[in-house]
Design an enzyme around this catalytic site. Sequence first.
Site, short mmCIF file in Angstrom:
data_model
loop_
_atom_site.label_atom_id
_atom_site.label_comp_id
_atom_site.label_asym_id
_atom_site.label_seq_id
_atom_site.Cartn_x
_atom_site.Cartn_y
_atom_site.Cartn_z
N TYR A 1 45.64 -32.83 -1.53
CA TYR A 1 46.67 -32.93 -0.50
C TYR A 1 46.25 -32.25 0.79
CZ TYR A 1 49.87 -34.62 -4.06
OH TYR A 1 50.47 -35.36 -5.03
N ASP B 1 44.53 -34.93 -19.42
CA ASP B 1 44.83 -36.18 -20.14
C ASP B 1 45.43 -35.87 -21.51
OD1 ASP B 1 42.27 -35.16 -20.20
OD2 ASP B 1 41.26 -37.06 -20.57
N ASP C 1 56.79 -35.83 -12.78
CA ASP C 1 57.54 -37.07 -13.02
C ASP C 1 57.51 -37.43 -14.50
OD1 ASP C 1 57.74 -37.16 -10.21
OD2 ASP C 1 57.72 -39.36 -10.22
N LYS D 1 41.09 -30.32 -15.33
CA LYS D 1 40.07 -31.31 -15.70
C LYS D 1 38.71 -30.67 -15.39
CE LYS D 1 39.12 -35.58 -17.02
NZ LYS D 1 39.51 -36.17 -18.31
N ASP E 1 52.12 -32.90 -9.42
CA ASP E 1 52.97 -33.98 -8.91
C ASP E 1 53.18 -35.03 -10.01
OD1 ASP E 1 54.34 -35.63 -7.24
OD2 ASP E 1 52.66 -36.16 -5.96
#
Length: 339
Positions: free
Chosen positions: A129, A209, A237, A176, A233
């Site tokens: 970002y 993951d 959700d 990750k 982010d």
Amino acid sequence: MAKKNSYRVTLIPGDGIGPEVTQAAVEVVAAAGVDIRWDRQIAGAAAFEAGGNPIPDELIQSIRKNKVALKGPLATRVGQHGFRSVNVALRKTFDLYSNFRPIKNLPGVKTAFSGVNLVVVRENTEDLYAGIEHQIAPGVVESVKVITARASTRIAEFAFAYARRAKRRKVTAIHKANIMKLSDGLFLQCAGRVAKRYPDVHYEEMIVDNACMQLVLRPGHFDVLLLENLYGDIVSDLCAGLVGGLGLVPGANLGTRYAIFEAVHGTAPDIAGKNVANPCAAILSAALMLRHLGEEAAAVRIEAAVQQVIGRGRNRTPDLGGRCGTTELTRALVRAVAS
Ligand code: NAD
């Protein structure tokens, strides 16, 4: 009788469903009896049309003065069109480094799991970002992921301090680092170092993951999730989906001096202006704001009213399988808060 405190708070109604759900929040806060003078400010497309600047100086000055804002979602166009995200710019301008998102089942809302009670702590100022993108050659672009020890350490510190304060049992750092060895590796190193100072809070690390799969298989495994900006982010959700959707999940952008409260959801253009948006996420964000202002009792009353009204089932918006409109649900919440 003790004198009632009065507050001045910046209100950004926002785009899409923003004006509908922030209006609902304003009404419910008033019903809770907290004296707030709202300083209404426009941002994003509305501000751009009005004065050519999506982040007007009046808005910046208002937040600087009031220190606290309640914000509706703002639209950001996809791809190369339009101005850069105003949301990202506000978080950077006010150094709102921590994005705090509590995710809990509400009574009576049918979901795959009961007993979900997580907190997403998302780093809010860097990562992909940072907006550093360039074209190296036609057909080849680079997007730079920025991870710093300073930002990683302070967000980890926030997560652990919160976990200790709220008597939460565990912090899971999600990463990750098997692929992004330097950037996510640094994030993990910082989290691990902070964890050592909190021996009373269990610490674990999980690859993103796998974490996504574990979250939808056994969300009860998790407690506080600590994530970089992009993973945070996306995982927010996903977690919202575990408890019935974006209409129910509040959020806070917190820094050391300023705070902007806003739901996790966006502008929901598919339902904007139809009086069907679920205002609970915005209302619960306003409750987080009241707690931040020191109005704990009012925050608790609003949270209890949301649980009671949604739990009862008569006043649910279509996202929760009901037929109730935004204004009707808001009226029911106002009655519950005031009773
Ligand atoms: P979205 O969150 O707006 O909508 C995703 C889905 O959830 C839609 O089907 C929508 O109808 C539903 N939904 C969201 N909030 C709801 C509510 N309160 N009640 C009932 N249903 C609700 O995500 P999107 O469609 O990917 O994004 C739309 C716009 O919002 C984009 O321009 C994006 O940049 C912006 N956005 C802004 C913010 C912010 O201001 N903080 C956050 C996310 C997205």
